[in-house]
Design an enzyme around this catalytic site. Structure first.
Site, mmCIF file in Angstrom:
data_model
loop_
_atom_site.group_PDB
_atom_site.id
_atom_site.type_symbol
_atom_site.label_atom_id
_atom_site.label_comp_id
_atom_site.label_asym_id
_atom_site.label_seq_id
_atom_site.Cartn_x
_atom_site.Cartn_y
_atom_site.Cartn_z
ATOM 1 N N HIS A 120 2.353 68.258 23.093
ATOM 2 C CA HIS A 120 2.360 69.203 21.971
ATOM 3 C C HIS A 120 3.366 70.330 22.102
ATOM 4 O O HIS A 120 3.520 71.122 21.190
ATOM 5 C CB HIS A 120 0.958 69.788 21.758
HETATM 6 C C1 UD1 Z 1 -0.912 76.781 20.547
HETATM 7 C C2 UD1 Z 1 -0.460 77.689 21.688
HETATM 8 C C3 UD1 Z 1 -0.176 76.837 22.922
HETATM 9 C C4 UD1 Z 1 -1.344 75.953 23.262
HETATM 10 C C5 UD1 Z 1 -1.685 75.114 22.034
HETATM 11 C C6 UD1 Z 1 -2.852 74.184 22.264
HETATM 12 C C7 UD1 Z 1 0.825 79.721 21.141
HETATM 13 C C8 UD1 Z 1 2.161 80.324 21.145
HETATM 14 N N1 UD1 Z 1 0.762 78.393 21.362
HETATM 15 O O1 UD1 Z 1 0.165 75.929 20.207
HETATM 16 O O2 UD1 Z 1 0.085 77.690 24.020
HETATM 17 O O3 UD1 Z 1 -1.016 75.127 24.355
HETATM 18 O O4 UD1 Z 1 -2.014 76.017 20.969
HETATM 19 O O5 UD1 Z 1 -3.113 73.438 21.106
HETATM 20 O O6 UD1 Z 1 -0.145 80.432 20.972
HETATM 21 N N2 UD1 Z 1 -2.813 73.056 13.473
HETATM 22 C C9 UD1 Z 1 -3.817 72.372 12.835
HETATM 23 N N3 UD1 Z 1 -5.106 72.730 13.106
HETATM 24 C C10 UD1 Z 1 -5.451 73.708 13.967
HETATM 25 C C11 UD1 Z 1 -4.408 74.403 14.615
HETATM 26 C C12 UD1 Z 1 -3.104 74.063 14.368
HETATM 27 O O7 UD1 Z 1 -3.569 71.472 12.057
HETATM 28 O O8 UD1 Z 1 -6.657 73.959 14.158
HETATM 29 C C13 UD1 Z 1 -1.406 72.669 13.213
HETATM 30 C C14 UD1 Z 1 -0.717 73.562 12.233
HETATM 31 O O9 UD1 Z 1 0.025 72.748 11.385
HETATM 32 C C15 UD1 Z 1 0.229 74.388 13.064
HETATM 33 C C16 UD1 Z 1 0.492 73.479 14.261
HETATM 34 O O10 UD1 Z 1 -0.691 72.690 14.417
HETATM 35 O O11 UD1 Z 1 1.392 74.722 12.376
HETATM 36 C C17 UD1 Z 1 0.735 74.265 15.519
HETATM 37 O O12 UD1 Z 1 -0.354 75.162 15.764
HETATM 38 P P1 UD1 Z 1 -0.111 76.581 16.517
HETATM 39 O O13 UD1 Z 1 -1.407 77.265 16.775
HETATM 40 O O14 UD1 Z 1 0.961 77.340 15.819
HETATM 41 O O15 UD1 Z 1 0.529 76.174 17.858
HETATM 42 P P2 UD1 Z 1 0.144 75.055 18.871
HETATM 43 O O16 UD1 Z 1 1.281 74.122 18.935
HETATM 44 O O17 UD1 Z 1 -1.231 74.504 18.649
#
Ligand code: UD1
Length: 365
Positions: free
Chosen positions: A206
């Site tokens: 991820h």
């Molecule tokens: C975040 C953390 C990362 C952690 C990861 C675990 C930061 C900078 N990054 O990254 O350190 O390892 O979480 O997952 O804080 N999304 C969903 N559902 C959710 C959450 C996210 O669909 O419940 C999708 C959204 O489209 C979003 C993308 O996943 O744009 C990324 O989510 P985001 O929380 O921005 O970052 P992660 O890559 O999950």
């Protein structure tokens, strides 16, 4: 008994297994743990399932921040956390890990003169292109009390001018969760139906550095498909990775890779326990595989958790196909790197945290 109030913050998936043992250890202690959720993660599979699996109490407030750019998400958490802090006036705010919510809440608290406690302090990848590295460095700088999981962390913190008296090596709360829940893990058969124990590998991906660049992700998927010819792979796929893989049409015809939605904690633990090896870019899985003695190939050029390399089962292999395949064949032929469980990864880290924090806050029983 005078109980001191500790406002604990969670925001995203990797926070949950860290906060669960801390809240549990506070029960009946001199500390009153209260929970706030920023809502950085919100899907059932990324959030609710973990709360249920780990028996985490319902948060007193959910800030409902959701996804966004780093600036948006961090700023939103800060703006929504401030009134919660004003209403609660806790004796300290406790943050875990390195996600955007960690830094955002620490920053609001320190500016209000409320002490900040950071659990999992001092980890450094020395790679400032990683958003989490910025969160780690800045959170540690503004924390009053810092709890570390491995000994290298103290050297990182002292190099950055942090008074070692504020740093306490207590072990790893994520491993508390792992050891406490190992017996409750869902057998891999129930999740995978058809994969034999030790007859499969577990994949998670991820990190933006692996996922966001289409060329890198396509190359990684091709390499995984190659590996799956020798060892079937279970791949619970993160929403960020799924969205990009779908855009690139990478989810079909990928050999013996079984894609599935993100798994709850107990299901993932079951797979990890029974897998032949792990291929990952997750920080948590590097540590969990070391704790269980499962071979781990980390698809990154660096790690902020060096003890998993120096003592554990982890190897860094980057995202170059040749390097990944060579390391994979090495595991298949020679059984993978043997390791030992690092000091204080013994299931008692949360108890140590509660004891040190109680003394520090002057809480009296
Ligand atoms: C975040 C953390 C990362 C952690 C990861 C675990 C930061 C900078 N990054 O990254 O350190 O390892 O979480 O997952 O804080 N999304 C969903 N559902 C959710 C959450 C996210 O669909 O419940 C999708 C959204 O489209 C979003 C993308 O996943 O744009 C990324 O989510 P985001 O929380 O921005 O970052 P992660 O890559 O999950």
């Amino acid at each position: 008994m005078t109980r001191k109030s500790v406002l604990c913050v969670v925001g995203a998936r990797p926070n949950y297994m860290k906060i669960a043992p801390i809240l549990a250890a506070m029960t009946g202690s001199a500390l009153q743990g209260r929970l706030v959720h920023t809502g950085q993660h919100y899907d059932k599979a990324m959030n609710d399932d973990f709360f249920a699996d780990l028996n985490i109490p319902e948060p007193e407030a959910n800030l409902g921040v959701g996804s966004g750019s780093h600036a948006q998400q961090t700023a939103d958490v800060m703006m929504r956390f401030e009134p919660v802090l004003d209403a609660n006036r806790p004796d300290c705010v406790l943050v875990v890990g390195d996600v955007n919510s960690t830094l955002a809440c620490a920053l609001v608290s320190v500016k209000k003169g409320i002490p900040v406690v950071h659990v999992e302090a001092g980890l450094r990848s020395h790679d400032r292109a990683m958003p989490e590295e910025i969160n780690r460095v800045l959170t540690d700088q503004i924390s009053d009390l810092l709890f570390t999981t491995e000994k290298d962390a103290l050297a990182n913190l002292t190099r950055e001018g942090i008074d070692p008296k504020r740093v306490h090596f207590v072990g790893n709360v994520m491993i508390d969760s792992l050891l406490w829940n190992l017996k409750r893990a869902v057998p891999a058969q129930e999740t995978l139906n058809g994969f034999a124990p030790q007859g499969f590998g577990l994949v998670t991906l991820h990190r933006p550095s692996n996922v966001d660049d289409p060329v890198v992700l396509a190359r990684l998927f091709k390499t995984l498909a190659e590996i799956s010819k020798d060892l079937p792979l279970a791949f619970p796929i993160h929403p960020r990775t799924k969205a990009q893989a779908e855009r690139l049409g990478l989810l079909d015809g990928m050999g013996h890779i079984r894609f599935m939605p993100p798994l709850g904690y107990l299901n993932l633990l079951g797979l990890l326990k029974e897998s032949r090896l792990v291929l990952t870019d997750s920080g948590g899985l590097q540590e969990e595989s070391t704790a269980l003695g499962v071979a781990c190939l980390t698809l990154r050029e660096n790690t902020e958790r060096p003890v998993t390399i120096s003592e554990g089962t982890n190897r860094l292999v980057g995202n170059d196909p040749g390097r990944i395949l060579a390391a994979f064949h090495d595991v298949m032929q020679k059984g993978g790197k043997r390791g030992r469980v690092p000091d204080l990864w013994d299931g008692q880290a949360a108890t140590r945290i509660v004891s040190v924090l109680s003394g520090w806050l002057g809480a009296c029983a």
